[in-house]
Write a protein that holds these residues in place. Structure first.
Motif: not given
Ligand code: SAH
Ligand code: SF4
Length: 344
Positions: A148, A151, A153, A183, A185, A206, A248, A250, A281-282, A284
């Protein structure tokens, strides 16, 4: 390499076969140089060193949370590229979150990992090295792995497959498939390829939005495979593997946290043996998303649970150290590339 692959190499060098087990034992302890393999003769160590290469990760930054002990790493790879990894402590043991690519080409709007696109795939050894380093650096045994980090996977399928084989090898690290989560997308073609392997790992999707227009705006991948195709793939995956699927989600204030979203989410997940993880959500700096309030998260979870969808609000770890992926690399990568913004 697996132990048997090392054995064939050793044989091709006309060395004694039992050397393979010795070498493998050292590698499985995370040994990074042939020189440290002290029960092997010096001439053979030198020969191996001339012929082979043990990939490792070099720690550029290490941050430890004073709140919960979460450790975040920024690593440098052999070619100067940088990735992130996180070690988290739970009641049931230590979990390492690893990266599978440098950057990511999926370009999800909320994620810092994909902003500059994909630089390159990681090979299986570079994924293993993240696990070894977390264990060695902290003197712990890693019990769980989540793919997770940076990238996608399933956009690096063959290397990820190889990593899963190596990390679960009982003679090596021996981290069982049941202790590994992958995980995605929503790379539907990859979900079918993974189903063919029929491994008892946990598949995590996700999802983040229950409507196609909303999801397509957040995640480009939805334009290639929409929600209907993704959910169909999940159902087929479950039919083949019998495994429960994690979703997942967010939570973004005013975007996907409404009652209407909860109702639609429950509708599309009906009939799948699954678990929903709600994550605030985190934020950015490159986007304007704001996380939903605690109250909204709990209400959303309650609503889903009430509709028969098993849902939890994920506990946030490493809140004081920027522990979610992509941001750290950008911060230090920009510096490395000498962006004007970071001139000091
Ligand atoms: N590429 C894969 C795995 C890596 S991302 C994927 O997207 O599932 C791992 C997780 O972090 C994913 O569920 C993704 O949606 C989440 N993620 C990415 N940026 C985020 C953010 N700013 N806030 C919360 N979750 C986030
Ligand atoms: Fe890539 Fe996952 Fe980030 Fe999307 S959320 S850009 S797929 S790492």
């Amino acid at each position: 390499m697996t132990q048997s692959e090392i054995a064939s190499e050793i044989e091709s060098l006309s060395e004694k076969k039992f050397r393979a087990a010795q070498i493998y034992k050292w590698l499985a302890m995370g040994t990074e140089s042939f020189e440290d393999m002290t029960d092997i003769s010096k001439p053979l160590r030198e020969k191996l060193d001339n012929l082979y290469f043990i990939p490792s990760v070099k720690t550029v930054k290490r941050f430890e949370s004073s709140l919960d002990g979460t450790v975040k790493y920024l690593y440098e790879l052999y070619d100067g590229e940088r990735i992130e990894s996180v070690l988290m402590k739970y009641n049931h043991g230590y979990t390492v979150c690893i990266s599978t690519q440098v950057g990511c080409r999926m370009g999800c709007s909320f994620c810092a990992s994909g902003i500059d696109g994909l630089f390159r795939n990681l090979n299986a050894s570079e994924m293993l090295a993240q696990v070894f380093n977390a264990a060695k650096d902290n003197g712990i045994r890693v019990s769980n792995i989540v793919l997770m980090g940076m990238g996608e996977p399933l956009d690096n399928f063959d290397n990820v497959k190889r990593f899963l084989e190596l990390v679960s090898d009982p003679v090596g690290l021996g981290i069982g498939y049941r202790h590994i989560s992958l995980s995605t997308s929503g790379v539907v073609s990859g979900i079918y390829k993974l189903a063919e392997l029929n491994l008892p790992i946990t598949l995590s999707i996700s999802l983040h939005a229950p409507f196609d227009n909303m999801r397509s705006e957040m995640m480009k991948v939805n334009k290639k495979w929409n929600i209907e195709q993704l959910i169909k793939a999940c159902k087929d995956y479950q039919k083949t593997t019998g495994r429960r699927i994690s979703f997942e989600y967010a939570m973004i204030k005013g975007v996907n946290d409404t009652e209407q979203c909860a109702l639609q989410l429950a509708k599309i997940l009906k009939g799948i043996m699954c678990h929903v993880n709600l994550i605030p959500v985190n934020p950015v700096k490159e986007n304007s998303y704001v996380k939903s309030d605690r109250r909204e998260l709990e209400a959303f979870a309650e609503r889903l649970n009430g509709l028969g969808i098993n849902t939890t609000v994920r506990r946030t770890l490493g809140g004081d150290i920027d522990a979610s992926c992509g941001q750290l690399r950008r911060k230090y990568d920009e510096k490395r590339r000498g962006n004007f913004e970071n001139l000091q």
